[in-house]
Design a protein around this motif. Structure first.
Motif, PDB file in Angstrom:
ATOM      1  N   ASN A 347      10.476  18.365  57.151  1.00  0.00           N
ATOM      2  CA  ASN A 347      11.659  18.654  57.908  1.00  0.00           C
ATOM      3  C   ASN A 347      11.007  19.615  58.948  1.00  0.00           C
ATOM      4  OD1 ASN A 347      13.939  20.091  58.715  1.00  0.00           O
ATOM      5  ND2 ASN A 347      14.664  19.534  56.745  1.00  0.00           N
ATOM      6  N   PHE A 348      11.573  19.246  60.411  1.00  0.00           N
ATOM      7  CA  PHE A 348      11.241  19.947  61.713  1.00  0.00           C
ATOM      8  C   PHE A 348      12.659  20.650  62.259  1.00  0.00           C
ATOM      9  CE2 PHE A 348       7.912  16.686  62.091  1.00  0.00           C
ATOM     10  CZ  PHE A 348       6.777  17.488  61.839  1.00  0.00           C
ATOM     11  N   ASN A 349      12.628  21.991  61.792  1.00  0.00           N
ATOM     12  CA  ASN A 349      13.966  22.803  62.103  1.00  0.00           C
ATOM     13  C   ASN A 349      15.109  21.497  62.064  1.00  0.00           C
ATOM     14  OD1 ASN A 349      12.212  24.569  63.046  1.00  0.00           O
ATOM     15  ND2 ASN A 349      11.702  23.637  65.061  1.00  0.00           N
ATOM     16  N   GLY A 350      15.247  21.036  61.033  1.00  0.00           N
ATOM     17  CA  GLY A 350      16.565  20.504  60.814  1.00  0.00           C
ATOM     18  C   GLY A 350      16.546  18.930  61.028  1.00  0.00           C
ATOM     19  N   VAL A 351      15.241  18.469  61.543  1.00  0.00           N
ATOM     20  CA  VAL A 351      15.100  17.088  61.944  1.00  0.00           C
ATOM     21  C   VAL A 351      14.283  16.663  60.587  1.00  0.00           C
ATOM     22  CG1 VAL A 351      14.065  15.131  63.282  1.00  0.00           C
ATOM     23  CG2 VAL A 351      15.108  17.077  64.391  1.00  0.00           C
ATOM     24  N   GLN A 352      15.061  15.435  59.991  1.00  0.00           N
ATOM     25  CA  GLN A 352      14.318  14.944  58.725  1.00  0.00           C
ATOM     26  C   GLN A 352      13.294  14.223  59.198  1.00  0.00           C
ATOM     27  OE1 GLN A 352      14.926  16.777  55.702  1.00  0.00           O
ATOM     28  NE2 GLN A 352      13.177  15.541  54.742  1.00  0.00           N
ATOM     29  N   ALA A 353      12.111  14.534  59.432  1.00  0.00           N
ATOM     30  CA  ALA A 353      11.261  13.429  59.802  1.00  0.00           C
ATOM     31  C   ALA A 353      10.840  12.333  58.599  1.00  0.00           C
ATOM     32  CB  ALA A 353       9.809  14.071  60.454  1.00  0.00           C
ATOM     33  N   LEU A 354      10.486  12.816  57.464  1.00  0.00           N
ATOM     34  CA  LEU A 354      10.155  12.236  56.502  1.00  0.00           C
ATOM     35  C   LEU A 354      11.327  12.543  55.248  1.00  0.00           C
ATOM     36  CD1 LEU A 354       6.117  12.430  56.549  1.00  0.00           C
ATOM     37  CD2 LEU A 354       7.666  10.291  57.338  1.00  0.00           C
ATOM     38  N   GLY A 371       8.174   0.680  62.593  1.00  0.00           N
ATOM     39  CA  GLY A 371       9.384   1.283  62.384  1.00  0.00           C
ATOM     40  C   GLY A 371       9.826   1.630  63.981  1.00  0.00           C
ATOM     41  N   PRO A 372      11.120   1.855  64.330  1.00  0.00           N
ATOM     42  CA  PRO A 372      11.452   2.317  65.423  1.00  0.00           C
ATOM     43  C   PRO A 372      10.943   3.497  66.119  1.00  0.00           C
ATOM     44  CG  PRO A 372      13.485   1.922  64.267  1.00  0.00           C
ATOM     45  CD  PRO A 372      12.154   1.758  63.339  1.00  0.00           C
ATOM     46  N   ASN A 373      10.873   3.794  67.491  1.00  0.00           N
ATOM     47  CA  ASN A 373      10.221   5.391  67.675  1.00  0.00           C
ATOM     48  C   ASN A 373      11.161   6.439  66.964  1.00  0.00           C
ATOM     49  OD1 ASN A 373       8.269   4.901  69.557  1.00  0.00           O
ATOM     50  ND2 ASN A 373       9.727   4.298  71.253  1.00  0.00           N
ATOM     51  N   GLY A 374      10.383   7.337  66.687  1.00  0.00           N
ATOM     52  CA  GLY A 374      10.956   8.489  65.794  1.00  0.00           C
ATOM     53  C   GLY A 374      11.204   8.434  64.311  1.00  0.00           C
ATOM     54  N   SER A 375      10.963   7.294  63.833  1.00  0.00           N
ATOM     55  CA  SER A 375      10.893   7.098  62.387  1.00  0.00           C
ATOM     56  C   SER A 375      10.160   7.830  61.590  1.00  0.00           C
ATOM     57  CB  SER A 375      10.950   5.533  62.167  1.00  0.00           C
ATOM     58  OG  SER A 375       9.664   5.036  62.553  1.00  0.00           O
ATOM     59  N   GLY A 376       8.904   8.443  62.005  1.00  0.00           N
ATOM     60  CA  GLY A 376       8.399   9.453  61.218  1.00  0.00           C
ATOM     61  C   GLY A 376       6.857   8.764  61.060  1.00  0.00           C
ATOM     62  N   LYS A 377       6.500   7.747  61.812  1.00  0.00           N
ATOM     63  CA  LYS A 377       5.006   6.948  61.490  1.00  0.00           C
ATOM     64  C   LYS A 377       4.034   8.178  61.911  1.00  0.00           C
ATOM     65  CE  LYS A 377       5.930   4.023  64.537  1.00  0.00           C
ATOM     66  NZ  LYS A 377       7.218   4.237  65.074  1.00  0.00           N
ATOM     67  N   SER A 378       3.999   8.901  62.903  1.00  0.00           N
ATOM     68  CA  SER A 378       3.004   9.716  63.164  1.00  0.00           C
ATOM     69  C   SER A 378       3.182  10.994  62.559  1.00  0.00           C
ATOM     70  CB  SER A 378       3.121  10.138  64.657  1.00  0.00           C
ATOM     71  OG  SER A 378       3.062   9.134  65.734  1.00  0.00           O
ATOM     72  N   THR A 379       4.298  11.391  61.981  1.00  0.00           N
ATOM     73  CA  THR A 379       4.344  12.464  61.119  1.00  0.00           C
ATOM     74  C   THR A 379       3.800  11.987  59.835  1.00  0.00           C
ATOM     75  OG1 THR A 379       6.411  13.087  62.002  1.00  0.00           O
ATOM     76  CG2 THR A 379       6.016  14.031  60.088  1.00  0.00           C
ATOM     77  N   MET A 380       3.859  10.747  59.551  1.00  0.00           N
ATOM     78  CA  MET A 380       3.127  10.515  58.273  1.00  0.00           C
ATOM     79  C   MET A 380       1.731  10.600  58.284  1.00  0.00           C
ATOM     80  SD  MET A 380       4.067   9.606  55.037  1.00  0.00           S
ATOM     81  CE  MET A 380       3.161   9.441  53.880  1.00  0.00           C
ATOM     82  N   PHE A 387      -2.769  17.680  58.424  1.00  0.00           N
ATOM     83  CA  PHE A 387      -2.533  18.624  59.537  1.00  0.00           C
ATOM     84  C   PHE A 387      -1.285  19.207  59.250  1.00  0.00           C
ATOM     85  CE2 PHE A 387      -0.319  19.282  64.054  1.00  0.00           C
ATOM     86  CZ  PHE A 387      -1.154  20.285  64.284  1.00  0.00           C
ATOM     87  N   TYR A 388      -0.153  18.659  58.808  1.00  0.00           N
ATOM     88  CA  TYR A 388       1.156  19.192  58.186  1.00  0.00           C
ATOM     89  C   TYR A 388       0.901  18.951  56.712  1.00  0.00           C
ATOM     90  CZ  TYR A 388       3.280  18.199  62.903  1.00  0.00           C
ATOM     91  OH  TYR A 388       3.511  18.220  64.220  1.00  0.00           O
ATOM     92  N   LYS A 389       1.604  20.198  56.331  1.00  0.00           N
ATOM     93  CA  LYS A 389       1.853  20.359  54.900  1.00  0.00           C
ATOM     94  C   LYS A 389       3.206  19.806  54.373  1.00  0.00           C
ATOM     95  CE  LYS A 389      -2.308  21.838  53.391  1.00  0.00           C
ATOM     96  NZ  LYS A 389      -3.172  20.744  52.757  1.00  0.00           N
TER      97      LYS A 389
HETATM   98  P1  ADP Z   1       7.146   7.965  65.250  1.00  0.00           P
HETATM   99  O1  ADP Z   1       5.544   8.307  65.110  1.00  0.00           O
HETATM  100  O2  ADP Z   1       7.583   6.933  64.362  1.00  0.00           O
HETATM  101  O3  ADP Z   1       7.712   7.607  66.701  1.00  0.00           O
HETATM  102  P2  ADP Z   1       7.458  10.878  64.650  1.00  0.00           P
HETATM  103  O4  ADP Z   1       6.623  10.878  63.495  1.00  0.00           O
HETATM  104  O5  ADP Z   1       6.455  11.169  65.785  1.00  0.00           O
HETATM  105  O6  ADP Z   1       7.708   9.390  64.847  1.00  0.00           O
HETATM  106  O7  ADP Z   1       8.488  11.423  65.087  1.00  0.00           O
HETATM  107  C1  ADP Z   1       9.730  11.722  63.802  1.00  0.00           C
HETATM  108  C2  ADP Z   1      10.692  12.592  64.041  1.00  0.00           C
HETATM  109  O8  ADP Z   1      10.011  13.902  63.834  1.00  0.00           O
HETATM  110  C3  ADP Z   1      11.242  12.671  65.476  1.00  0.00           C
HETATM  111  O9  ADP Z   1      12.599  12.657  65.645  1.00  0.00           O
HETATM  112  C4  ADP Z   1      10.421  13.652  66.031  1.00  0.00           C
HETATM  113  O10 ADP Z   1      11.171  14.264  67.207  1.00  0.00           O
HETATM  114  C5  ADP Z   1      10.190  14.798  65.014  1.00  0.00           C
HETATM  115  N1  ADP Z   1       9.122  15.359  65.108  1.00  0.00           N
HETATM  116  C6  ADP Z   1       7.803  14.923  64.981  1.00  0.00           C
HETATM  117  N2  ADP Z   1       6.818  15.969  65.155  1.00  0.00           N
HETATM  118  C7  ADP Z   1       7.611  17.080  65.406  1.00  0.00           C
HETATM  119  C8  ADP Z   1       7.332  18.604  65.551  1.00  0.00           C
HETATM  120  N3  ADP Z   1       5.940  18.882  65.836  1.00  0.00           N
HETATM  121  N4  ADP Z   1       8.277  19.359  65.800  1.00  0.00           N
HETATM  122  C9  ADP Z   1       9.516  19.045  65.750  1.00  0.00           C
HETATM  123  N5  ADP Z   1       9.875  17.745  65.564  1.00  0.00           N
HETATM  124  C10 ADP Z   1       8.849  16.753  65.482  1.00  0.00           C
END
Ligand code: ADP
Ligand code: MG
Length: 578
Positions: A347-354, A371-380, A387-389
């Motif tokens: 969770n990033f300040n209320g955005v549930q990324a995963l 997955g669409p942009n913003g679906s959480g792939k890079s976060t995974m 890098f993120y816990k």
């Molecule tokens: P994808 O790679 O699938 O396009 P991301 O994993 O980059 O998606 O992002 C998933 C969601 O998490 C998005 O809504 C993005 O804005 C949010 N997010 C990702 N990294 C951060 C961060 N460091 N701080 C705040 N929000 C983030």
């Protein structure tokens, strides 16, 4: 190369050691003492601040701790001067490490904040020394302390002592610079987050650099205590040391081990050529002007500028011979599962990324993740590399629990990634960029092997002729392949490819697809994140779809893309054609 530099340093010092035989006037010996003194201070400052970019205003404090250690031991406790020197170094180093252990834990304390913090520390230390029995106010006299008799007059002795310290400092700076520690510090300078993800234990490396830097400053302080023979807080803990070491280092060049020494020689001679009364002001003004000139016209400093010029004239370092790596060890667990994530939340300040992501990678497979942009792939990817816990959930890699381990462990266990937007170390050459993961990744190679293998990977991705270039000199396609070479140099068992194809031309995409296949055939499992559906279907053994941080499909690629909820979430979003 090593033996050549070390040989020249040692023979230079031996030659200089003969100088007292000439029985020069004391003025010259004292001037040379001061030059060596400032070489020790500036070169030692540079080991932390120049190499890693953590600019410290605290060098005067560590130096002062050394001064006062010797002053107290010799002036109050009747120690012999020489015996006090190792203690001065040790106390300063321990003080630095203790401080660093606190300061470096706070991730925000980079750049200006770190500099301000070290400035504040200088004031705290001077206040403590001033208001406790260490000094108490009147200063400490050392005029009764015996100056050891080495050769000739006391001024010859101080000259020789400072010469030995300068030699020691330059040797240490060179060895750090040319070894694994130095490369790690330079990586921290350019991109600390990437360094950690590639396996550099950044916290420990900064501590070691700080310890070395402080220890050497403490030694210089110990000698200086007896040299001035009367120490006061006002004289020792002012801004002279931190400002001068920065000036000297910036003037000489902070990106080279010898840069600060060149700056120290230049500035010390300038300052002490104008000693008497009004002339001292002229000396200081000249120092100020030369600094302004250097910042404006020679931002790399004297040594940096000289090296850049040589490079333009075609003098580039010799390249290592390519050494092919051994195949990746297939010590995969019996059931074939290399990596497993269970119920990952982020969770990033209320955005549930995963939200509760389960993900399994089997050894030897290419798992497509779309997955669409913003679906959480890079976060995974960021969670898998440490890098993120994750806020919740488990991560298992080759039977090891990743969550409680420090971030750099993932790389050391054999997880490597590429960045969607390439993040090379800007101030390292293409070759050095690829050497680093060899040193810090799954194989922890020694330097010569890491260089050989890096050359192999550069040949593999077609960048061998750019080995001595800097990343800024590459185009996007080349930078993407540099990312790939860096990931491969880790000898990874799991490679996370985050949109490697984005921005490439169709021919480049063909090339990249072939390359990904070869990587898998060498024995690495791959998590392949991509928008290009054709490439995904061509490469993936299995396909997973993320939407709003949740897995909405998982299975054979051609079946998955036919599922209605996948079509509406992903293909319906219009990304299929891109
Ligand atoms: P994808 O790679 O699938 O396009 P991301 O994993 O980059 O998606 O992002 C998933 C969601 O998490 C998005 O809504 C993005 O804005 C949010 N997010 C990702 N990294 C951060 C961060 N460091 N701080 C705040 N929000 C983030
Ligand atoms: Mg992304």
């Amino acid at each position: 190369m090593h033996s050549k530099v070390i040989g020249s340093l040692v023979s230079g010092a031996l030659l200089l050691a003969l100088l007292p035989l000439l029985q020069l006037p004391t003025f010259y010996e004292t001037l040379l003492y001061l030059i060596f003194h400032w070489i020790v201070l500036s070169v030692s400052w540079n080991i932390l601040s120049g190499y890693s970019g953590y600019f410290s205003f605290g060098h005067g404090a560590f130096y002062g701790v050394g001064v006062y250690t010797t002053a107290v031991l010799c002036g109050h406790a009747d120690w012999s001067f020489l015996a006090s020197l190792p203690v001065a170094a040790l106390v300063a180093a321990l003080f630095g490490v203790a401080l660093g252990a606190v300061v470096f834990r706070v991730k925000r304390l980079r750049g200006e904040l770190f500099a301000l913090m070290t400035l504040a520390i200088t004031f705290v230390v001077s206040m403590v020394i001033l208001n406790t029995p260490i000094d108490g106010g009147p200063g400490i006299y050392l005029s009764n302390v015996q100056v050891p008799h080495v050769y000739g007059s006391p001024s010859s002795t101080f000259y020789l002592l400072a010469l030995v310290l300068a030699l020691l400092t330059l040797l240490v700076a060179y060895l750090v610079y040319s070894g694994q520690l130095g490369l790690g510090l330079f990586a921290i300078h350019d991109d600390e987050d990437v360094a950690e993800v590639q396996g550099v234990p950044t916290y420990r490396y900064k501590l070691i650099a700080l310890g070395i830097s402080c220890g050497l400053a403490g030694l210089a302080g110990g000698v200086q205590a007896l040299f001035v023979s009367y120490v006061t807080v006002g004289e020792i803990f002012n801004m002279v040391v931190p400002l001068y070491v920065m000036l000297m280092s910036v003037l000489g060049g902070v990106r080279h081990w010898a840069g600060p020494a060149v700056g120290a020689i230049f500035i010390t001679i300038l300052l002490y050529s104008f000693t008497s009364g009004d002339m001292a002001v002229v000396g200081r003004a000249l120092v100020g002007f030369s600094l302004i000139a250097v910042i404006l016209f020679m931002p790399l400093g004297i040594v940096g500028q000289w090296l850049a010029r040589r490079r333009r004239l075609g003098a580039v370092p010799a390249l290592p011979k390519a050494v092919p790596p051994q195949a990746i060890a297939h010590s995969a667990p019996a059931h074939g599962e290399l990596f497993r994530a269970v119920g990952i939340d982020k969770n990033f300040n209320g955005v549930q990324a995963l939200a509760g992501v389960d993900l399994v990678v089997r050894s030897g497979e290419i798992l497509g993740l779309v997955g669409p942009n913003g679906s959480g792939k890079s976060t995974m990817v960021n969670v898998i590399t440490g890098f993120y816990k994750p806020d919740r959930g488990q991560l298992w890699f080759a039977e090891q629990d990743l969550v409680p381990q420090p971030s750099y462990r993932a790389a050391q266990l054999g997880i490597a990634r590429t960045y969607q937007i390439p993040r090379p170390y800007q101030n390292l050459t293409v070759l050095q960029n690829v050497v680093l993961p060899g040193l810090f990744g799954a194989q922890s190679l020694p330097m010569p092997q890491a260089r050989g293998q890096a050359m192999h990977w550069l040949e593999f991705v077609g960048l061998a002729d750019r080995a001595n270039s800097y990343p800024t000199e590459l185009n996007l396609h080349q930078r993407k392949f540099l990312e790939l070479a860096r990931a491969l140099a880790n000898a990874p068992r799991l490679v996370l490819l985050d949109e490697v194809l984005a921005g490439l031309t169709p021919t480049e995409i063909e090339h990249a697809i072939r390359t990904v296949r070869i990587i898998r055939d060498r024995g690495s499992a791959i998590l392949f994140i991509e928008h290009n559906m054709r490439a995904v279907l061509e490469l993936s053994d299995r396909l997973m779809v993320l939407n709003h941080g949740k897995v909405i499909a998982n299975g054979p690629p051609r079946e998955v893309v036919r599922q209605p909820d996948v079509i509406s979430a992903y293909l319906g979003a219009g990304a299929a054609s891109s």
